[in-house]
Motif scaffolding. Structure first.
Motif, PDB file in Angstrom:
ATOM      1  N   VAL A 236       0.810  -1.108   0.128  1.00  0.00           N
ATOM      2  CA  VAL A 236      -0.032   0.019  -0.193  1.00  0.00           C
ATOM      3  C   VAL A 236       0.903   1.306   0.003  1.00  0.00           C
ATOM      4  N   GLN A 237       2.133   1.056   0.150  1.00  0.00           N
ATOM      5  CA  GLN A 237       2.824   2.112   0.101  1.00  0.00           C
ATOM      6  C   GLN A 237       3.232   2.909  -1.293  1.00  0.00           C
ATOM      7  N   PHE A 238       3.546   4.332  -0.981  1.00  0.00           N
ATOM      8  CA  PHE A 238       3.822   4.984  -2.294  1.00  0.00           C
ATOM      9  C   PHE A 238       5.139   5.613  -2.292  1.00  0.00           C
ATOM     10  N   ASN A 239       5.707   5.759  -3.552  1.00  0.00           N
ATOM     11  CA  ASN A 239       6.893   6.512  -3.768  1.00  0.00           C
ATOM     12  C   ASN A 239       6.996   7.767  -3.547  1.00  0.00           C
ATOM     13  N   PRO A 240       7.688   8.461  -2.512  1.00  0.00           N
ATOM     14  CA  PRO A 240       7.418   9.715  -2.001  1.00  0.00           C
ATOM     15  C   PRO A 240       8.213  10.662  -3.032  1.00  0.00           C
ATOM     16  N   GLN A 241       9.009  10.216  -3.912  1.00  0.00           N
ATOM     17  CA  GLN A 241       9.815  10.916  -5.093  1.00  0.00           C
ATOM     18  C   GLN A 241       8.821  11.035  -5.992  1.00  0.00           C
ATOM     19  N   VAL A 242       8.172  10.148  -6.446  1.00  0.00           N
ATOM     20  CA  VAL A 242       7.451  10.190  -7.661  1.00  0.00           C
ATOM     21  C   VAL A 242       6.171  11.123  -7.032  1.00  0.00           C
ATOM     22  N   LEU A 243       5.608  11.164  -5.990  1.00  0.00           N
ATOM     23  CA  LEU A 243       4.646  12.099  -5.557  1.00  0.00           C
ATOM     24  C   LEU A 243       5.073  13.438  -5.732  1.00  0.00           C
ATOM     25  N   PHE A 244       6.447  13.810  -5.250  1.00  0.00           N
ATOM     26  CA  PHE A 244       6.718  14.937  -5.469  1.00  0.00           C
ATOM     27  C   PHE A 244       6.537  15.556  -6.931  1.00  0.00           C
ATOM     28  N   TYR A 245       7.163  14.695  -7.794  1.00  0.00           N
ATOM     29  CA  TYR A 245       7.357  15.017  -9.172  1.00  0.00           C
ATOM     30  C   TYR A 245       5.655  15.124  -9.732  1.00  0.00           C
ATOM     31  N   ILE A 246       4.862  14.426  -9.481  1.00  0.00           N
ATOM     32  CA  ILE A 246       3.529  14.652  -9.802  1.00  0.00           C
ATOM     33  C   ILE A 246       3.017  15.900  -9.272  1.00  0.00           C
ATOM     34  N   LEU A 247       3.003  16.122  -8.021  1.00  0.00           N
ATOM     35  CA  LEU A 247       2.117  17.412  -7.447  1.00  0.00           C
ATOM     36  C   LEU A 247       2.812  18.658  -7.571  1.00  0.00           C
ATOM     37  N   ALA A 248       4.315  18.341  -7.270  1.00  0.00           N
ATOM     38  CA  ALA A 248       5.039  19.528  -7.560  1.00  0.00           C
ATOM     39  C   ALA A 248       5.400  19.985  -9.024  1.00  0.00           C
ATOM     40  N   GLY A 249       5.321  19.255  -9.792  1.00  0.00           N
ATOM     41  CA  GLY A 249       5.033  19.490 -11.371  1.00  0.00           C
ATOM     42  C   GLY A 249       3.677  20.311 -11.713  1.00  0.00           C
ATOM     43  N   ARG A 250       2.762  19.930 -10.841  1.00  0.00           N
ATOM     44  CA  ARG A 250       1.569  20.615 -11.141  1.00  0.00           C
ATOM     45  C   ARG A 250       1.783  22.160 -10.664  1.00  0.00           C
ATOM     46  N   GLU A 251       2.579  22.367  -9.757  1.00  0.00           N
ATOM     47  CA  GLU A 251       2.704  23.778  -9.077  1.00  0.00           C
ATOM     48  C   GLU A 251       4.036  24.373  -9.834  1.00  0.00           C
ATOM     49  N   GLY A 252       4.558  23.793 -11.002  1.00  0.00           N
ATOM     50  CA  GLY A 252       5.570  24.640 -11.830  1.00  0.00           C
ATOM     51  C   GLY A 252       6.816  24.387 -10.812  1.00  0.00           C
ATOM     52  N   ARG A 253       7.109  23.475  -9.847  1.00  0.00           N
ATOM     53  CA  ARG A 253       8.367  23.536  -9.043  1.00  0.00           C
ATOM     54  C   ARG A 253       9.296  22.485  -9.655  1.00  0.00           C
ATOM     55  N   CYS A 254       8.970  21.724 -10.610  1.00  0.00           N
ATOM     56  CA  CYS A 254       9.936  20.765 -11.269  1.00  0.00           C
ATOM     57  C   CYS A 254       9.993  20.889 -12.874  1.00  0.00           C
ATOM     58  N   VAL A 255      10.803  20.489 -13.448  1.00  0.00           N
ATOM     59  CA  VAL A 255      10.845  20.277 -15.044  1.00  0.00           C
ATOM     60  C   VAL A 255      11.144  18.983 -15.257  1.00  0.00           C
ATOM     61  N   THR A 256      10.935  18.495 -16.433  1.00  0.00           N
ATOM     62  CA  THR A 256      11.423  17.054 -16.767  1.00  0.00           C
ATOM     63  C   THR A 256      12.068  17.170 -18.072  1.00  0.00           C
ATOM     64  N   ARG A 257      13.130  16.060 -17.838  1.00  0.00           N
ATOM     65  CA  ARG A 257      13.984  15.923 -18.975  1.00  0.00           C
ATOM     66  C   ARG A 257      13.973  14.269 -19.217  1.00  0.00           C
ATOM     67  N   SER A 258      14.242  14.092 -20.566  1.00  0.00           N
ATOM     68  CA  SER A 258      14.306  12.494 -20.762  1.00  0.00           C
ATOM     69  C   SER A 258      15.733  12.294 -20.017  1.00  0.00           C
ATOM     70  N   ALA A 259      15.628  10.864 -19.677  1.00  0.00           N
ATOM     71  CA  ALA A 259      16.913  10.076 -18.977  1.00  0.00           C
ATOM     72  C   ALA A 259      17.345   9.093 -20.046  1.00  0.00           C
TER      73      ALA A 259
END
Length: 320
Positions: A236-259
């Motif tokens: 039932v646990q969530f990945n806290p880093q991915v939660l950050f990228y989803i929600l902080a991404g909505r807030e414009g606090r992160c950018v995405t680049r291809s790996a």
């Protein structure tokens, strides 16, 4: 300034083994996804990890190593390879991270520990999370982790929650349960966020913003406690880093680049002759390989282990 936080454990330490046995149901010890010994094994990966930061990210302000009443033996390695190192290295015990939540200790759960990393005392706003088997492979710039506006760089690609859910349903059971894997915890993060997708991030250093976690868990303390209550990984646990990228991404606090082309994942396959040599050659062929992960190094044959260690030694220009 940018700090690095490394989660490390020496699962071969007799006291740590005894502690795990005390809390682990017997059936968990047979499941690599939950309590198998390979999840806690240490075969020198911390040297690759720390050495790579000192060699390729000299702009880092401080390195924190998060442990459970343990201390990695770094002195000889640092004296030999980085005698003039000016980046402080500090050990942070789980008891410090979990202050106020001591009832959930001891924990042997990477997701629980990752949830609490933002609580490292004195941690800078911008920090980068490393598992101890992550390492840097080429010289970095600060903007490889945070852009000019201070936004965290998310290396990854969109992954459909619906498709991940289908894959989870189709996954065959092992040892009496469906394995709870890396992607499953990402899907759980998407579900927490109510998102039809998540950012699938590779096994590589993860840039994060401390204030986002402070604000989020102050507003949702029940989510923090729900994610840290399990001593071993729980489906039932969530990945806290991915939660950050989803929600902080909505807030414009992160950018995405291809790996793509920037990350190499190594996992020993001793049953396949020449596999490690092929993977190392593949890594060397990349134009700008930035990051790598060596997973389950404890399962490597002795020859593959020596081959890999020699490659890391050359890449980092260090001696072990």
């Amino acid at each position: 300034m940018i700090d690095v936080v490394i989660a490390w454990v020496d699962g071969d330490d007799p006291s740590h083994k005894a502690k795990r046995r005390m809390y682990m149901p017997s059936e968990m010890s047979q499941s690599d996804d939950i309590g198998g010994s390979t999840r806690f094994a240490s075969r020198g990966e911390i040297l690759f990890c720390v050495g790579s930061v000192l060699r390729f990210a000299p702009f880092v302000h401080k390195v924190y190593i998060v442990t459970d009443s343990q201390r990695p033996d770094l002195d000889a390695f640092l004296h030999k390879n980085f005698p003039d190192n000016r980046i402080p290295i500090e050990i942070v015990d789980h008891k410090v991270l979990f202050r106020g939540y001591e009832q959930y200790l001891p924990t042997f759960n990477s997701l629980s520990i990752e949830t609490m990393l933002y609580r490292v005392p004195g941690l800078e706003e911008r920090f980068v999370y490393f598992n101890d088997d992550f390492f840097i492979t080429s010289p970095l710039r600060e903007d490889d982790w945070f852009d000019a506006d201070g936004k965290a760089v998310c290396y990854g690609h969109k992954f459909s929650s619906a498709f991940a859910r289908l894959l989870r349903r189709l996954k065959p059971a092992r040892n009496g349960h469906k394995p709870f894997g890396y992607k499953d915890a990402m899907l759980n993060a998407a579900d927490v966020a109510g998102s039809p997708y998540f950012w699938y991030i590779p096994h590589a250093p993860i840039p994060l913003l401390r204030s986002w976690y402070v604000d989020f868990y102050e507003r949702h303390p029940e989510m923090l406690e729900a994610n840290i209550r399990y001593r071993f990984r729980n489906p039932v646990q969530f990945n806290p880093q991915v939660l950050f990228y989803i929600l902080a991404g909505r807030e414009g606090r992160c950018v995405t680049r291809s790996a793509k082309g920037l990350v190499e994942f190594f996992k020993p396959k001793p049953e396949k002759k020449g596999y490690m040599a092929k993977k190392l050659a593949e890594a060397d062929s990349r134009d700008r390989l930035l990051f790598a992960c060596i997973n389950s190094l404890d399962k490597a044959s002795e020859s593959d282990y020596e081959l890999f260690k020699a490659w890391v030694s050359s890449r980092l220009d260090v001696k072990f």
